[in-house]
Design a protein around this motif. Sequence first.
Motif, PDB file in Angstrom:
ATOM      1  N   HIS A   1       9.844  25.720  24.368  1.00  0.00           N
ATOM      2  CA  HIS A   1       8.995  25.168  23.318  1.00  0.00           C
ATOM      3  C   HIS A   1       7.760  26.051  23.115  1.00  0.00           C
ATOM      4  O   HIS A   1       6.634  25.567  23.127  1.00  0.00           O
ATOM      5  N   ASN A   2       7.985  27.325  22.913  1.00  0.00           N
ATOM      6  CA  ASN A   2       6.862  28.253  22.788  1.00  0.00           C
ATOM      7  C   ASN A   2       6.436  28.405  21.330  1.00  0.00           C
ATOM      8  O   ASN A   2       6.873  27.661  20.442  1.00  0.00           O
ATOM      9  N   VAL A   3       5.588  29.395  21.069  1.00  0.00           N
ATOM     10  CA  VAL A   3       5.068  29.607  19.717  1.00  0.00           C
ATOM     11  C   VAL A   3       6.200  29.933  18.750  1.00  0.00           C
ATOM     12  O   VAL A   3       6.217  29.450  17.607  1.00  0.00           O
ATOM     13  N   ARG A   4       7.143  30.739  19.195  1.00  0.00           N
ATOM     14  CA  ARG A   4       8.279  31.098  18.318  1.00  0.00           C
ATOM     15  C   ARG A   4       9.094  29.863  17.955  1.00  0.00           C
ATOM     16  O   ARG A   4       9.509  29.699  16.797  1.00  0.00           O
ATOM     17  N   PHE A   5       9.329  28.987  18.933  1.00  0.00           N
ATOM     18  CA  PHE A   5      10.072  27.760  18.657  1.00  0.00           C
ATOM     19  C   PHE A   5       9.372  26.934  17.585  1.00  0.00           C
ATOM     20  O   PHE A   5       9.994  26.474  16.622  1.00  0.00           O
ATOM     21  N   LYS A   6       8.064  26.753  17.728  1.00  0.00           N
ATOM     22  CA  LYS A   6       7.313  25.951  16.765  1.00  0.00           C
ATOM     23  C   LYS A   6       7.292  26.596  15.388  1.00  0.00           C
ATOM     24  O   LYS A   6       7.349  25.896  14.366  1.00  0.00           O
ATOM     25  N   ALA A   7       7.243  27.916  15.355  1.00  0.00           N
ATOM     26  CA  ALA A   7       7.257  28.609  14.072  1.00  0.00           C
ATOM     27  C   ALA A   7       8.602  28.417  13.374  1.00  0.00           C
ATOM     28  O   ALA A   7       8.661  28.220  12.146  1.00  0.00           O
ATOM     29  N   LEU A   8       9.689  28.477  14.145  1.00  0.00           N
ATOM     30  CA  LEU A   8      11.018  28.267  13.564  1.00  0.00           C
ATOM     31  C   LEU A   8      11.162  26.835  13.060  1.00  0.00           C
ATOM     32  O   LEU A   8      11.725  26.602  11.982  1.00  0.00           O
ATOM     33  N   MET A   9      10.672  25.867  13.828  1.00  0.00           N
ATOM     34  CA  MET A   9      10.722  24.480  13.382  1.00  0.00           C
ATOM     35  C   MET A   9       9.962  24.312  12.068  1.00  0.00           C
ATOM     36  O   MET A   9      10.444  23.649  11.138  1.00  0.00           O
ATOM     37  N   SER A  10       8.798  24.921  11.970  1.00  0.00           N
ATOM     38  CA  SER A  10       7.994  24.813  10.743  1.00  0.00           C
ATOM     39  C   SER A  10       8.657  25.522   9.582  1.00  0.00           C
ATOM     40  O   SER A  10       8.501  25.118   8.426  1.00  0.00           O
ATOM     41  N   GLN A  11       9.404  26.569   9.877  1.00  0.00           N
ATOM     42  CA  GLN A  11      10.124  27.289   8.825  1.00  0.00           C
ATOM     43  C   GLN A  11      11.206  26.406   8.206  1.00  0.00           C
ATOM     44  O   GLN A  11      11.365  26.372   6.975  1.00  0.00           O
ATOM     45  N   TYR A  12      11.929  25.683   9.053  1.00  0.00           N
ATOM     46  CA  TYR A  12      13.046  24.884   8.551  1.00  0.00           C
ATOM     47  C   TYR A  12      12.615  23.475   8.107  1.00  0.00           C
ATOM     48  O   TYR A  12      13.135  22.956   7.114  1.00  0.00           O
ATOM     49  N   LEU A  13      11.678  22.885   8.851  1.00  0.00           N
ATOM     50  CA  LEU A  13      11.184  21.540   8.510  1.00  0.00           C
ATOM     51  C   LEU A  13       9.661  21.562   8.603  1.00  0.00           C
ATOM     52  O   LEU A  13       9.094  21.294   9.672  1.00  0.00           O
ATOM     53  N   PRO A  14       8.970  21.856   7.509  1.00  0.00           N
ATOM     54  CA  PRO A  14       7.507  21.988   7.566  1.00  0.00           C
ATOM     55  C   PRO A  14       6.774  20.760   8.113  1.00  0.00           C
ATOM     56  O   PRO A  14       5.708  20.896   8.699  1.00  0.00           O
ATOM     57  N   ASP A  15       7.335  19.570   7.936  1.00  0.00           N
ATOM     58  CA  ASP A  15       6.638  18.361   8.398  1.00  0.00           C
ATOM     59  C   ASP A  15       7.190  17.831   9.717  1.00  0.00           C
ATOM     60  O   ASP A  15       6.992  16.664  10.060  1.00  0.00           O
ATOM     61  N   TRP A  16       7.861  18.680  10.486  1.00  0.00           N
ATOM     62  CA  TRP A  16       8.537  18.213  11.693  1.00  0.00           C
ATOM     63  C   TRP A  16       7.587  17.573  12.704  1.00  0.00           C
ATOM     64  O   TRP A  16       7.959  16.613  13.377  1.00  0.00           O
ATOM     65  N   GLN A  17       6.358  18.072  12.796  1.00  0.00           N
ATOM     66  CA  GLN A  17       5.416  17.524  13.778  1.00  0.00           C
ATOM     67  C   GLN A  17       4.998  16.101  13.416  1.00  0.00           C
ATOM     68  O   GLN A  17       4.850  15.244  14.298  1.00  0.00           O
ATOM     69  N   GLN A  18       4.814  15.826  12.124  1.00  0.00           N
ATOM     70  CA  GLN A  18       4.488  14.463  11.698  1.00  0.00           C
ATOM     71  C   GLN A  18       5.654  13.514  11.993  1.00  0.00           C
ATOM     72  O   GLN A  18       5.451  12.387  12.457  1.00  0.00           O
ATOM     73  N   VAL A  19       6.881  13.991  11.719  1.00  0.00           N
ATOM     74  CA  VAL A  19       8.063  13.164  11.994  1.00  0.00           C
ATOM     75  C   VAL A  19       8.178  12.897  13.492  1.00  0.00           C
ATOM     76  O   VAL A  19       8.479  11.777  13.927  1.00  0.00           O
ATOM     77  N   GLN A  20       7.923  13.917  14.293  1.00  0.00           N
ATOM     78  CA  GLN A  20       8.012  13.761  15.745  1.00  0.00           C
ATOM     79  C   GLN A  20       6.977  12.777  16.262  1.00  0.00           C
ATOM     80  O   GLN A  20       7.269  11.949  17.131  1.00  0.00           O
ATOM     81  N   ARG A  21       5.767  12.842  15.725  1.00  0.00           N
ATOM     82  CA  ARG A  21       4.727  11.904  16.163  1.00  0.00           C
ATOM     83  C   ARG A  21       5.117  10.462  15.818  1.00  0.00           C
ATOM     84  O   ARG A  21       4.906   9.543  16.611  1.00  0.00           O
ATOM     85  N   ARG A  22       5.646  10.266  14.612  1.00  0.00           N
ATOM     86  CA  ARG A  22       6.081   8.909  14.248  1.00  0.00           C
ATOM     87  C   ARG A  22       7.224   8.429  15.145  1.00  0.00           C
ATOM     88  O   ARG A  22       7.247   7.268  15.552  1.00  0.00           O
ATOM     89  N   LEU A  23       8.140   9.328  15.442  1.00  0.00           N
ATOM     90  CA  LEU A  23       9.270   8.960  16.290  1.00  0.00           C
ATOM     91  C   LEU A  23       8.800   8.552  17.680  1.00  0.00           C
ATOM     92  O   LEU A  23       9.336   7.613  18.282  1.00  0.00           O
ATOM     93  N   ASN A  24       7.782   9.241  18.188  1.00  0.00           N
ATOM     94  CA  ASN A  24       7.282   8.956  19.527  1.00  0.00           C
ATOM     95  C   ASN A  24       6.205   7.887  19.534  1.00  0.00           C
ATOM     96  O   ASN A  24       5.604   7.610  20.580  1.00  0.00           O
ATOM     97  N   GLY A  25       5.926   7.313  18.362  1.00  0.00           N
ATOM     98  CA  GLY A  25       4.930   6.254  18.273  1.00  0.00           C
ATOM     99  C   GLY A  25       3.523   6.727  18.510  1.00  0.00           C
ATOM    100  O   GLY A  25       2.694   6.016  19.057  1.00  0.00           O
ATOM    101  N   ARG A  26       3.211   7.941  18.060  1.00  0.00           N
ATOM    102  CA  ARG A  26       1.880   8.501  18.269  1.00  0.00           C
ATOM    103  C   ARG A  26       1.136   8.617  16.958  1.00  0.00           C
ATOM    104  O   ARG A  26       1.712   8.631  15.909  1.00  0.00           O
TER     105      ARG A  26
END
Length: 239
Positions: free
Chosen positions: A214-239
């Motif tokens: 889960h390094n910087v490259r991983f996060k960059a790739l996630m943002s490339q494919y799903l720009p809002d992935w962090q918001q979705v992840q926070r909602r999924l984890n109830g944060r």
Amino acid sequence: MPASTEMIIEGLTVQVQRKPIKNLYIRVVPPDGQVRVSVPRRTSDARIRRFVAEKLDWVRYHQQQLRERPAVAPSANIYEDGAQVPLWGREVPLRVVDLPARARIRAGAAWLADEEVIELSVHEGAAPEVRTQVMNQFYQEEVRREGLPLLEKWAQVMGLSYNRVSVKTMKSRWGSCSTKRRNISLNSELAKKDPRALEMVVVHELVHLLEPSHNVRFKALMSQYLPDWQQVQRRLNGR
């Protein structure tokens, strides 16, 4: 019982257990990343401190992995007739159909979309655990039905291939990926969440085929494919 003591080493709280063993071992224990060290009984405190200090980068890396791992708590449900049960981010009524004890119909659950209801068929007098088991199987099938097309879609987008896909109830993560075997697992609990969460987890696990950590490259790739992935992840984890 092994003697257990607590030490502060390089700012880390470390649980030390002295045992009848020959070597020193260190573990980072989920869910909160507690550090535990097992050592031979006569090991000096100075040797333990050096050992932990040498493993400090390893410890912090695995603690970070645990912090980023979603905390999954399978929801507890009492599957009674008329109850509201979660399905793809909304509450759906449950209809329980009692089958005669001698019926040769396999117990099962079905999503009747036209009626906006889940129909649970079980034998008369079935224990609550049986209903839970049947509903878990239903959720597994739902994730498989929705997840497999998403995996195919995103694998094509990323130019990737994968081997086996499994769906099961997991307690500590929403999905997993074996980068060597290229196998992917999805948590059946995702069927209770917003569909965007399933897509985010699918992309997450596929990206691990490109970047295992889960390094910087991983996060960059996630943002490339799903720009809002962090918001979705926070909602999924109830944060």
